[in-house]
Write an enzyme that holds these catalytic residues in place. Structure first.
Site, PDB file in Angstrom:
ATOM      1  N   LYS A  38      -5.671 -17.806 125.000  1.00 12.06           N
ATOM      2  CA  LYS A  38      -4.537 -17.132 124.129  1.00 12.06           C
ATOM      3  C   LYS A  38      -5.180 -16.727 122.732  1.00 12.06           C
ATOM      4  CE  LYS A  38      -0.411 -18.146 121.803  1.00 12.06           C
ATOM      5  NZ  LYS A  38       0.459 -19.276 121.002  1.00 12.06           N
TER       6      LYS A  38
ATOM      7  N   GLY B  15       7.554 -20.489 115.113  1.00  9.84           N
ATOM      8  CA  GLY B  15       7.891 -21.953 114.469  1.00  9.84           C
ATOM      9  C   GLY B  15       9.510 -21.900 113.921  1.00  9.84           C
TER      10      GLY B  15
ATOM     11  N   ALA C 283       6.695 -17.924 121.274  1.00  9.18           N
ATOM     12  CA  ALA C 283       6.921 -17.951 119.827  1.00  9.18           C
ATOM     13  C   ALA C 283       8.360 -17.599 119.388  1.00  9.18           C
ATOM     14  CB  ALA C 283       5.877 -17.116 118.820  1.00  9.18           C
ATOM     15  N   GLY C 284       8.953 -18.329 118.468  1.00  8.35           N
ATOM     16  CA  GLY C 284      10.248 -18.227 118.166  1.00  8.35           C
ATOM     17  C   GLY C 284      11.458 -18.817 119.108  1.00  8.35           C
TER      18      GLY C 284
ATOM     19  N   ASN D 293       6.555 -24.685 121.866  1.00 11.41           N
ATOM     20  CA  ASN D 293       5.896 -25.822 121.258  1.00 11.41           C
ATOM     21  C   ASN D 293       6.962 -26.507 120.302  1.00 11.41           C
ATOM     22  OD1 ASN D 293       2.672 -26.396 119.932  1.00 11.41           O
ATOM     23  ND2 ASN D 293       4.282 -27.678 119.971  1.00 11.41           N
ATOM     24  N   THR D 294       7.106 -25.846 119.196  1.00 10.84           N
ATOM     25  CA  THR D 294       7.801 -26.613 117.995  1.00 10.84           C
ATOM     26  C   THR D 294       9.300 -26.875 118.610  1.00 10.84           C
ATOM     27  OG1 THR D 294       6.778 -25.093 116.587  1.00 10.84           O
ATOM     28  CG2 THR D 294       8.675 -26.443 115.593  1.00 10.84           C
TER      29      THR D 294
END
Lengths: 65, 286
Positions: free
Chosen positions: B105, B166, B193-194, B215-216
Site C-alpha cells: 500500500k 483518521g 481513509a476518512g 482502521n481508526t
C-alpha cells in the site's frame, strides 16, 4: 569508530561487515535493514561493508493502517 | 448461494478474496482487542507497517508478529510516514522482505496537516515499485488525472481517499468519487481513509466501489469488536445493494400499493380538502 544504528551511536565491529554489526546488535527477529537509506537484502549482509558514520536502520513489523 | 459468493470475489492482482473489507491494525487498546476485531471482521487483508523497534511496545516486534501469524490473514504492508518517492521505495523493499509479499500500500504524504497524498511522489514511486515487481495499491485522492497516471504507471488497484486519514468524515467529494468509479469501471477501487461510520462504507459500496479499508473507525470506537462486525455487515450490505441494482430515484410520489380494485374505492379528487383542479392554500394536492 562508530556507526549510527537507528539514530544512536554504536561501535563499529572489527570485521566491518553488516553481518558482524547485526550479530553484535542482535536485533529481535524479524527485521529488515537499510544502510544509508538504501535497502540491504538479507542474503547480502556478509558482503556489505560498513564504514564509520554510516547510518543503519533496523526495522520491525508494527501496526499500520 | 455458494456459487454467488464465488462469482463475487474481490480480485486484486489475481488474488481472490471473499471479503471486501480491509482492516488496519493500528490504534487498538490491546492486542487481544485487535485479534478479536480481526476474527469478527473477517477481512481480506490486514494492513501493517514498519518501524524501528520500540522497547516494551505491545504493538510492534515479536508479539505483534506472532499475532499476525496466528490470524493467518494476508498482509498489506504500507509505506506510511514516507515523504518522498525514494523513502517509499526503500520502505516497500524492506516490507517485502519482512512480510514476504509483493503487495504494498503505497503512501507518499505531501501535507502534514491533511496528510494528503503527494501526487507527484506517488507516480514516481509507483513506477519504480512496479519495475521492481511490486503489486502497488496507491493511497491517492479521487483526482481522475492522478488516478490515470497511476494506472499508466502500472497500478492495477487504486485506493482513493474518502476524507483525510483518521477524520472519520466520510466521503467529502461524492461526485468526484462516483465519477472516478464510472471512468475506471474495470479497475478495483478500494476506498481508504476518512471512513468513520458503517453507513459511509455502505454508501461507497452502493456506488460500486470494490472494497473499503478501515482502521481508526474500528479501533477508536467504544467497542471495536462490535464495530468491526458492523463494518463487515455494512460492506456486505452495500455490495449486495450495488449488485441488486438500486431503483431509479423518482421526482414525484408513486403509490407502492396497487390502486386498482381498492376496497372502499373512492375518487381521491372528491375527498374533502383534496382538490386536484383547484389547489388552495392549506390543502393537499396529491
Amino acid at each position: 569508530m562508530f556507526v549510527l544504528v537507528n539514530g544512536k551511536p554504536y561501535p563499529l565491529p572489527q570485521s566491518g561487515t553488516l553481518a558482524a554489526l547485526l550479530r553484535s546488535v542482535s536485533p529481535p527477529a524479524p527485521f529488515a535493514v537499510a544502510l544509508n537509506e538504501e535497502f540491504i537484502a538479507r542474503g547480502t549482509y556478509d558482503d556489505c561493508v560498513v564504514h564509520p558514520n554510516d547510518r543503519i536502520d533496523i526495522v520491525h513489523p508494527t501496526v499500520g493502517g | 448461494m455458494e456459487r454467488q459468493a464465488i462469482q463475487d470475489e474481490l480480485i486484486l492482482y489475481g488474488r481472490r478474496f471473499t471479503s471486501r473489507l480491509l482492516l488496519g491494525t493500528a490504534r487498538y487498546d490491546s492486542p487481544s482487542v485487535l485479534a478479536d476485531a480481526i476474527a469478527v471482521a473477517d477481512p481480506a487483508l490486514l494492513t501493517v507497517s514498519l518501524r524501528h523497534q520500540m522497547s516494551g511496545a505491545k504493538e510492534s516486534g515479536a508479539s505483534f508478529w506472532n499475532l499476525l501469524r496466528e490470524t493467518k490473514r494476508p498482509l498489506l504492508p504500507n509505506t506510511a510516514g514516507c515523504l518522498s518517492a525514494h523513502e517509499a521505495v526503500k520502505t516497500g523493499c524492506m516490507a517485502r522482505e519482512l512480510f514476504q509479499t509483493n503487495l504494498v500500500k503505497l503512501e507518499v504524504i505531501a501535507d502534514e496537516v491533511s496528510l494528503q497524498p503527494d501526487p507527484f511522489g506517488l507516480v514516481e514511486a509507483a513506477m519504480e515499485l512496479v519495475k521492481l515487481g511490486f503489486h502497488v495499491l496507491p493511497y491517492c485522492t479521487e483526482d481522475w488525472v492522478l488516478c490515470r497516471r497511476l494506472m499508466d504507471a502500472g497500478c492495477e488497484v487504486l485506493m482513493p481517499w474518502a476524507a483525510p486519514i483518521g477524520t472519520g468524515q466520510g466521503p467529502r467529494n461524492p461526485r468526484a468519487l462516483r465519477e472516478l468509479r464510472q471512468r475506471a469501471p474495470q479497475v478495483p477501487l478500494i476506498v481508504d481513509a476518512g471512513i468513520g461510520l458503517p453507513s459511509h462504507a455502505c454508501q461507497v459500496m452502493e456506488w460500486g466501489f470494490d472494497g473499503v479499508l478501515v482502521n481508526t473507525a474500528v479501533s477508536r470506537s467504544l467497542d471495536p469488536i462490535r464495530m468491526a462486525r458492523a463494518f463487515a455487515n455494512s460492506v456486505n450490505a452495500g455490495r449486495s445493494a450495488f449488485l441488486a441494482g438500486p431503483m431509479i430515484e423518482q421526482q414525484v410520489a408513486a403509490p407502492s400499493t396497487p390502486q386498482i380494485s381498492r376496497p372502499f374505492a373512492s375518487d381521491l379528487s372528491t375527498l374533502p380538502g383534496l382538490r386536484v383542479s383547484e389547489p388552495r392554500m392549506g390543502t393537499l394536492v396529491p
